[in-house]
Scaffold this active site. Structure first.
Site, PDB file in Angstrom:
ATOM      1  N   THR A  34     -10.671   3.923  10.797  1.00 42.04           N
ATOM      2  CA  THR A  34     -10.619   3.013  11.947  1.00 42.04           C
ATOM      3  C   THR A  34     -10.036   3.676  13.204  1.00 42.04           C
ATOM      4  O   THR A  34     -10.008   3.079  14.272  1.00 42.04           O
ATOM      5  CB  THR A  34      -9.800   1.754  11.596  1.00 42.04           C
ATOM      6  OG1 THR A  34      -8.638   2.147  10.870  1.00 42.04           O
ATOM      7  CG2 THR A  34     -10.604   0.807  10.752  1.00 42.04           C
ATOM      8  N   ASP A  75      -3.213   4.368  -1.880  1.00 41.48           N
ATOM      9  CA  ASP A  75      -4.088   4.852  -0.810  1.00 41.48           C
ATOM     10  C   ASP A  75      -3.954   6.366  -0.694  1.00 41.48           C
ATOM     11  O   ASP A  75      -3.333   6.874   0.237  1.00 41.48           O
ATOM     12  CB  ASP A  75      -3.690   4.143   0.502  1.00 41.48           C
ATOM     13  CG  ASP A  75      -4.527   4.579   1.691  1.00 41.48           C
ATOM     14  OD1 ASP A  75      -5.595   5.177   1.494  1.00 41.48           O
ATOM     15  OD2 ASP A  75      -4.097   4.316   2.833  1.00 41.48           O
ATOM     16  N   ASP A  91     -12.956  14.918  -3.610  1.00 45.79           N
ATOM     17  CA  ASP A  91     -13.018  16.201  -4.306  1.00 45.79           C
ATOM     18  C   ASP A  91     -14.245  16.190  -5.199  1.00 45.79           C
ATOM     19  O   ASP A  91     -15.038  15.239  -5.150  1.00 45.79           O
ATOM     20  CB  ASP A  91     -11.720  16.388  -5.132  1.00 45.79           C
ATOM     21  CG  ASP A  91     -11.321  17.856  -5.269  1.00 45.79           C
ATOM     22  OD1 ASP A  91     -12.213  18.690  -5.509  1.00 45.79           O
ATOM     23  OD2 ASP A  91     -10.117  18.162  -5.143  1.00 45.79           O
ATOM     24  N   LYS A 111       0.845  -1.188   0.000  1.00 45.01           N
ATOM     25  CA  LYS A 111       0.000   0.000   0.000  1.00 45.01           C
ATOM     26  C   LYS A 111       0.883   1.241   0.000  1.00 45.01           C
ATOM     27  O   LYS A 111       1.748   1.402   0.860  1.00 45.01           O
ATOM     28  CB  LYS A 111      -0.916   0.007   1.231  1.00 45.01           C
ATOM     29  CG  LYS A 111      -1.907   1.165   1.216  1.00 45.01           C
ATOM     30  CD  LYS A 111      -2.960   0.997   2.283  1.00 45.01           C
ATOM     31  CE  LYS A 111      -2.549   1.514   3.627  1.00 45.01           C
ATOM     32  NZ  LYS A 111      -2.320   2.967   3.707  1.00 45.01           N
ATOM     33  N   LYS A 129      -6.789   8.241  -0.898  1.00 41.74           N
ATOM     34  CA  LYS A 129      -8.108   8.628  -0.352  1.00 41.74           C
ATOM     35  C   LYS A 129      -8.641   9.905  -1.002  1.00 41.74           C
ATOM     36  O   LYS A 129      -8.842  10.931  -0.339  1.00 41.74           O
ATOM     37  CB  LYS A 129      -8.027   8.823   1.161  1.00 41.74           C
ATOM     38  CG  LYS A 129      -7.666   7.564   1.928  1.00 41.74           C
ATOM     39  CD  LYS A 129      -7.822   7.764   3.429  1.00 41.74           C
ATOM     40  CE  LYS A 129      -7.415   6.551   4.222  1.00 41.74           C
ATOM     41  NZ  LYS A 129      -5.963   6.292   4.243  1.00 41.74           N
ATOM     42  N   ARG A 159       2.307  -0.576  10.725  1.00 38.07           N
ATOM     43  CA  ARG A 159       3.338  -0.533  11.769  1.00 38.07           C
ATOM     44  C   ARG A 159       3.734  -1.869  12.386  1.00 38.07           C
ATOM     45  O   ARG A 159       4.925  -2.080  12.630  1.00 38.07           O
ATOM     46  CB  ARG A 159       2.923   0.485  12.845  1.00 38.07           C
ATOM     47  CG  ARG A 159       3.055   1.916  12.361  1.00 38.07           C
ATOM     48  CD  ARG A 159       2.280   2.897  13.189  1.00 38.07           C
ATOM     49  NE  ARG A 159       0.848   2.771  12.965  1.00 38.07           N
ATOM     50  CZ  ARG A 159      -0.071   3.533  13.534  1.00 38.07           C
ATOM     51  NH1 ARG A 159       0.283   4.475  14.387  1.00 38.07           N
ATOM     52  NH2 ARG A 159      -1.351   3.370  13.248  1.00 38.07           N
TER      53      ARG A 159
HETATM   54  O1  C5P Z   1       0.172   1.093  10.891  1.00 37.52           O
HETATM   55  P1  C5P Z   1      -1.238   0.625  10.733  1.00 37.52           P
HETATM   56  O2  C5P Z   1      -1.370  -0.892  10.657  1.00 37.52           O
HETATM   57  O3  C5P Z   1      -2.206   1.249  11.695  1.00 37.52           O
HETATM   58  O4  C5P Z   1      -1.620   1.141   9.261  1.00 37.52           O
HETATM   59  C1  C5P Z   1      -2.919   1.094   8.737  1.00 37.52           C
HETATM   60  C2  C5P Z   1      -2.916   1.750   7.400  1.00 37.52           C
HETATM   61  O5  C5P Z   1      -4.227   1.742   6.869  1.00 37.52           O
HETATM   62  C3  C5P Z   1      -2.452   3.200   7.408  1.00 37.52           C
HETATM   63  O6  C5P Z   1      -1.722   3.419   6.216  1.00 37.52           O
HETATM   64  C4  C5P Z   1      -3.738   4.003   7.366  1.00 37.52           C
HETATM   65  O7  C5P Z   1      -3.575   5.210   6.665  1.00 37.52           O
HETATM   66  C5  C5P Z   1      -4.655   3.067   6.589  1.00 37.52           C
HETATM   67  N1  C5P Z   1      -6.083   3.222   6.845  1.00 37.52           N
HETATM   68  C6  C5P Z   1      -6.637   3.098   8.100  1.00 37.52           C
HETATM   69  N2  C5P Z   1      -7.993   3.255   8.289  1.00 37.52           N
HETATM   70  C7  C5P Z   1      -8.776   3.459   7.251  1.00 37.52           C
HETATM   71  C8  C5P Z   1      -8.232   3.570   5.965  1.00 37.52           C
HETATM   72  C9  C5P Z   1      -6.862   3.431   5.806  1.00 37.52           C
HETATM   73  O8  C5P Z   1      -5.930   2.839   9.066  1.00 37.52           O
HETATM   74  N3  C5P Z   1     -10.082   3.528   7.419  1.00 37.52           N
END
Ligand code: C5P
Length: 237
Positions: free
Chosen positions: A123, A59, A64, A32, A61, A215
């Site tokens: 989330t 990603d 617009d 991603k 997002k 992460r």
């Molecule tokens: O590091 P972590 O596992 O929290 O990363 C989750 C990834 O998913 C991040 O890149 C975040 O921007 C993305 N994301 C998210 N919640 C969403 C959409 C995308 O955490 N609803």
């Protein structure tokens, strides 16, 4: 299972991205690319990623007016993004315009049509935060399902949502509608800013088509081992 794990390369360090992609490429096809990685790599990297066998979830997002998002999505389709997302709250017409643009761009270039996803409610937002800051009469889950139905009707392939909302989305949108879930935390990883979370196995059990993990893998001492561990947990679901 390896086709259902997406690793978020959330860093703006090009060398790190190169290293992570090279380290993970044999066990994780999907990567991603968010704003951080995109800011250093740009669209030129898409060919480089696909040359390594990666599939690209872009990603950015988008959110617009329909004309702008349609152009953005068309451009990214031509550059070879395999999965592209936009905020479902950007509206029905915006999502419809994006669908038409992606299909046309892929057809004209003779390349695969990308998967288009609507982002529902991030989330990192919980019920209390939703009630306080979003000014909606609905409960958080009701809003997520409402946005998912809008995305489906507008022609998108699926949504990004928390694993905790898979069941009501499935009920409303059916089995073929894709559900991509971030907010994944293995028991051994730190939660950070995510709020509506589950473990990898629980997300698969609940019926996620893809899980997004950042992460817990990219900040692990050994990202390859962390990814393998998560894949094992997914297989055991
Ligand atoms: O590091 P972590 O596992 O929290 O990363 C989750 C990834 O998913 C991040 O890149 C975040 O921007 C993305 N994301 C998210 N919640 C969403 C959409 C995308 O955490 N609803």
């Amino acid at each position: 299972m390896k086709n259902r794990l997406i690793v978020a390369l959330d860093t703006d360090d090009g060398e790190d991205i190169d290293w992570l992609s090279g380290t993970l490429k044999d066990i994780v096809p999907w990567v991603k690319i968010g704003f951080q990685a995109f800011s250093v790599l740009g669209t030129e990297s898409f060919l480089w990623f696909s040359g390594r066998g990666h599939l690209i979830f872009l990603d950015l997002k988008f959110h617009d007016i329909p004309n702008t998002v349609a152009r953005d999505v068309g451009t990214m389709t031509r550059h070879g993004a395999n999965m592209i997302n936009m905020h479902a709250s950007g509206g029905f017409e915006m999502m419809q315009a994006a669908r038409i643009s992606a299909d046309d761009a892929a057809y004209d270039a003779g390349i695969p049509i990308p998967i288009l996803l609507g982002v529902t409610i991030l989330t990192s937002v919980d019920e209390e935060g939703f009630q306080t800051h979003f000014g909606s009469e609905r409960k958080l889950t009701e809003q997520v399902v409402y946005l998912a139905k809008q995305a489906k009707e507008a022609g998108l392939d699926g949504v990004v949502a928390s694993p905790l909302e898979i069941e009501p989305i499935r009920k409303a949108c059916g089995d073929k509608f894709l559900i991509v879930t971030p907010g994944i935390r293995p028991k051994w990883a730190e939660v950070g800013d995510q709020k509506r979370i589950t473990t990898p196995a629980e997300a698969i059990d609940r019926g996620a088509d893809y899980i997004v993990v950042g992460r817990p893998i990219i900040e692990a001492d050994d990202p390859l081992e962390a990814a393998e561990r998560i894949l094992d947990e997914m297989k055991g679901a």
